[in-house]
Design a protein around this motif. Structure first.
Motif, mmCIF file in Angstrom:
data_model
loop_
_atom_site.group_PDB
_atom_site.id
_atom_site.type_symbol
_atom_site.label_atom_id
_atom_site.label_comp_id
_atom_site.label_asym_id
_atom_site.label_seq_id
_atom_site.Cartn_x
_atom_site.Cartn_y
_atom_site.Cartn_z
ATOM 1 N N VAL A 55 -43.535 73.552 28.838
ATOM 2 C CA VAL A 55 -44.240 73.992 27.634
ATOM 3 C C VAL A 55 -45.117 75.178 28.021
ATOM 4 O O VAL A 55 -46.050 75.042 28.809
ATOM 5 N N ILE A 56 -44.787 76.343 27.468
ATOM 6 C CA ILE A 56 -45.544 77.556 27.764
ATOM 7 C C ILE A 56 -45.926 78.207 26.435
ATOM 8 O O ILE A 56 -45.064 78.590 25.651
ATOM 9 N N VAL A 57 -47.225 78.287 26.197
ATOM 10 C CA VAL A 57 -47.754 78.864 24.958
ATOM 11 C C VAL A 57 -47.926 80.368 25.118
ATOM 12 O O VAL A 57 -47.549 81.142 24.241
ATOM 13 N N TYR A 111 -55.314 74.892 23.992
ATOM 14 C CA TYR A 111 -53.922 74.575 24.308
ATOM 15 C C TYR A 111 -53.853 74.132 25.758
ATOM 16 O O TYR A 111 -54.615 74.605 26.602
ATOM 17 N N GLN A 113 -50.862 74.089 28.677
ATOM 18 C CA GLN A 113 -49.503 74.556 28.960
ATOM 19 C C GLN A 113 -49.146 74.310 30.421
ATOM 20 O O GLN A 113 -50.009 74.058 31.247
ATOM 21 N N ARG A 114 -47.861 74.364 30.707
ATOM 22 C CA ARG A 114 -47.275 74.281 32.045
ATOM 23 C C ARG A 114 -47.354 72.894 32.680
ATOM 24 O O ARG A 114 -46.347 72.329 33.047
ATOM 25 N N PRO A 145 -49.057 69.033 28.288
ATOM 26 C CA PRO A 145 -48.795 70.328 27.656
ATOM 27 C C PRO A 145 -48.162 70.137 26.275
ATOM 28 O O PRO A 145 -47.328 69.252 26.088
ATOM 29 N N LEU A 147 -47.139 72.598 22.469
ATOM 30 C CA LEU A 147 -47.155 73.881 21.769
ATOM 31 C C LEU A 147 -48.230 73.891 20.680
ATOM 32 O O LEU A 147 -48.652 74.944 20.244
#
Length: 197
Positions: A55-57, A111, A113-114, A145, A147
């Motif tokens: 999951v990368i925002v 958020y 992420q990662r 993580p 989005l």
């Protein structure tokens, strides 16, 4: 805000008996206990899409936690929102007006992420005339993580009231975790007045 419990400095251990667990990557967590169906089902419920893919925002931002805004939430009033995505030095120059004696919460929107982040904490020092008036540490928790933006709200607190408490306060805020990563550190000011402007 109330005078009271002394909390250790930001870089001191809050509890000498507490030892955070060793850091594990998301991949290590997913691959552990593969033959335990109930545990795999629990991980799927907990981790959601992070179980299947990274999951990368914000691809250009290597941080795990992306703190976007802080809001002063008072029932019956619009939130006082601090945008934490811009120039934090400019934020220091702006003063927010707050009514004395109100009940409020602080909400932080962020958020993750990662990788999973464990033991998130929001630490706030409030100073007046350069002297520390109060220090609070709020345990935010551990997050997978996603989005979607995630939020944390502090318990209800009360602003001081009375003529002697009115004036300008500087707040030093820090969003950190068990591994002592400083995800965001910023300063902001508010002026305590008899009424809202």
């Amino acid at each position: 805000m109330s005078d009271g419990d002394k909390v250790p400095e930001i870089h001191d251990e809050e509890d000498v008996n507490y030892k955070p667990p060793p850091e594990k990557s998301l991949k290590e967590i997913v691959e552990a206990d593969q033959n335990d169906a109930s545990l795999q089902k629990y991980k799927e419920a907990l981790l959601g899409q992070a179980l299947k893919e990274a999951v990368i925002v914000e691809p250009d931002n290597p941080s795990r936690v992306l703190v976007k805004r802080l809001a002063l939430v008072v029932e019956g009033r619009p939130d006082v929102v601090l945008d934490l995505t811009g120039d934090l030095q400019e934020l220091k120059k702006k003063t927010f007006v707050v009514k004395e004696g109100i009940q409020y919460r602080i909400r932080i929107d962020f958020y993750v992420q990662r990788e999973i982040v464990t033991g998130l904490k929001y630490i706030q020092k409030v100073l007046r005339h350069g002297i520390q008036h109060e220090k609070l540490t709020h345990m935010v928790g551990s997050y997978a993580p996603k989005l979607e933006m995630q939020s944390y709200s502090t318990p209800v607190d009360e602003m001081p009231s009375g003529m002697l408490t009115r004036g300008t306060y500087t707040v030093k805020s820090l969003f950190t975790d068990d591994d002592k990563n400083e995800h965001l550190k910023w300063e902001w000011c508010f002026e305590l007045k008899k009424d809202w402007e």
